[in-house]
Design an enzyme around this catalytic site. Structure first.
Site, PDB file in Angstrom:
ATOM      1  CE  LYS A  78      -3.937   2.057   2.486  1.00 21.43           C
ATOM      2  NZ  LYS A  78      -4.850   1.930   3.644  1.00 21.43           N
ATOM      3  CB  SER A 159      -8.097   4.129   2.662  1.00 18.05           C
ATOM      4  OG  SER A 159      -7.293   3.416   3.616  1.00 18.05           O
ATOM      5  CB  SER A 183      -8.784   1.478   5.676  1.00 19.98           C
ATOM      6  OG  SER A 183      -9.453   2.713   5.647  1.00 19.98           O
TER       7      SER A 183
END
Length: 492
Positions: A78, A159, A183
């Site tokens: 990420k 997210s 998330s």
């Protein structure tokens, strides 16, 4: 698509070690999948050379028998994690082109275990979002489509939307995510994969771009429960550079996996029965209760009375911490700098932030600054902290009556990009995930089935502090009984 990209991390690890295929073959297969999947916009940066170099090192080491736990496994990272020499932008214009001179503790641990990196994964800007629509790189597209004959682009959640889409589409066997208020769990549920947020402090936050420091926690996302256990073992551990890191040994979670829940009590919180939630989600929840009963667990009704206050509490505390954390992006030390002609220092700050931050980040900074201001600190921030303590107490009292808690993961299946308008409607996506975040508890989502439109739905397991093993075991019990094997039909 190579057959290798359909395998789990455990299958890739075991096949590589037995000589069934090489680490180089694995890396090349996933590098090709990343290129073929660019239409999904899951990756912001591709690092095929890194994956190849780590694969070559793993192949050389295989003969010596000195292999790390993740040798031969390439992962997606990420964009919130600092990766030395590779763009680490947190999905924001204000950090475009930022290449750290250091490596986050979590990614350093994964590298020490032998993992390679396929690239950096798209995400909501500074992890602020539930649909990956706030990213400066544009939204990630879910690999899933509705079965209604339409072709609407769906969100993979957020997210960690790029992380979820990459695993679901076979662009990575496993990925890192971060979870502040859901998330990891919400996007994993939206895309039919598994993800776990460990106990706060299990994984170091050092080198992870901060959103809300008392809530942020790294965790893995992968195809199944075993893979999450494998990745979490490599990611977790004490780090003196993080003052909130837990100085505890890392359990052998994979070795401890068992779907036998005899003697366990599973709490079913009555407050999670929300009128507006689709009947399909409540039906899956009821089915999940029966699956856990079949595994030997005893369902018990529990109460979490302050649950109804969790969402507003979160959206006071998280923006307040964000307004403090994001004050460092001022155009002076690193990242974007916009200097208006003839402007002073204040004008540079204002112009840089106006150009660098997206609308949602600006909104949360303004909310956070407001609730921390002198006239409102006690009325909002301090009161929210007191409610947070009550939410944590609710869980502590509930765990006197049960060992685990089962809920839905999200109040809906994946929605279309652009279909959810307005911040309040978007914030409601976190309604089931936020309470465990506020309490710092381990929680994971496991796919349980499909809705009438053919989209994945997840079941959510919350455990007591430090009981990741119990959460993983309950997840395994659901996984075995749900038999979820659905995958999106390839269109990208």
């Amino acid at each position: 698509m190579s057959e290798l990209t359909l395998k789990t991390i455990a299958e890739l690890r075991d096949g590589f070690r037995s000589g069934e295929f090489t680490a180089l073959e694995i890396a090349e297969a996933f590098n090709a999948a990343v290129v073929a999947g660019r239409q999904l916009n899951a990756y912001t940066v591709e690092t095929p050379d890194d994956a190849i170099a780590c694969a070559n090192a793993a192949d050389e080491a295989r003969g010596s028998g000195e292999l790390g736990a993740l040798a031969g496994i390439p992962l997606g990272i990420k964009d919130l994690f600092a990766t030395k020499g590779v763009d680490s932008t947190s999905g924001s214009n204000i950090l475009k082109g930022f290449k750290p001179e250091y490596e986050s503790t979590v990614t350093a641990k994964l590298r020490a275990a032998g993992a390679g990196m396929l690239g950096k994964l798209n995400m909501d800007e500074f992890a602020m979002g539930s649909s990956n629509e706030t990213s400066a790189y544009g939204p990630v597209l879910s690999p899933w489509k509705r079965n209604d004959g339409g072709n609407a682009a769906l969100t993979p959640g957020g997210s960690s939307g790029g992380s979820a889409a990459a695993v679901a589409a076979g662009l990575a066997p496993g990925v890192t995510g971060t979870d502040t208020g859901g998330s990891i769990r919400q996007p994993a549920a939206f895309t039919g994969i598994t993800g776990i947020k460990p106990t706060y402090g299990r994984c170091s936050r050092w080198g992870i771009v901060a959103f809300a420091s008392s809530l942020d926690q790294a965790g893995p996302m992968a195809r199944d429960v075993r893979d999450c256990a494998i990745l979490l073992e490599a990611m977790a551990g004490f780090d003196a550079k993080d003052s909130t890191s837990l100085d505890l040994p890392v359990p052998k979670w994979e070795a401890g996996l068992s779907s036998d829940l005899k003697g366990k009590r599973v709490g079913i919180p009555r407050e999670y029965r929300i009128d507006s939630v689709p009947a399909e989600i409540n039906a899956l929840w009821d089915q999940g209760v029966e699956w856990l009963r079949d595994a030997g667990a005893e369902p018990v009704e529990i109460s979490l009375p302050h649950t109804k206050h969790a969402l507003p509490t979160y959206y006071i505390i998280a923006p307040a911490e964000a307004s403090s954390n994001l004050a460092r992006y001022d155009g002076v030390r690193y990242g974007m700098r916009e200097v208006p002609e003839g402007g002073n220092l204040d004008a540079m700050y204002a112009t840089t932030r106006a150009a660098g931050f997206g609308d949602e980040v600006k909104r949360r900074i303004m909310i956070g600054t407001y609730v921390l201001s002198a006239g409102f600190y006690d009325a909002y921030f301090n009161k929210a902290q007191r409610v947070r303590a009550l939410i944590k107490r609710d869980f502590a009292q509930a765990f006197e009556k049960c060992d685990l808690i089962l809920t839905p993961t999200a109040p809906s299946a994946a929605f279309g990009i652009g279909e959810t308008t307005g911040p309040l409607a978007m914030y409601l996506n976190d309604v089931f995930a936020v309470p465990a975040s506020l309490a710092g508890l381990p929680a994971m989502t496991v796919p349980g089935g499909l809705d009438a439109q053919g989209l994945p739905l997840g079941l959510h397991i919350i455990g007591n502090e430090l009981d990741e093993q119990g959460v993983l075991n309950a997840g395994l019990a659901i996984e075995e009984r749900a038999g979820f094997t659905a995958r999106p039909e390839k269109w990208w």
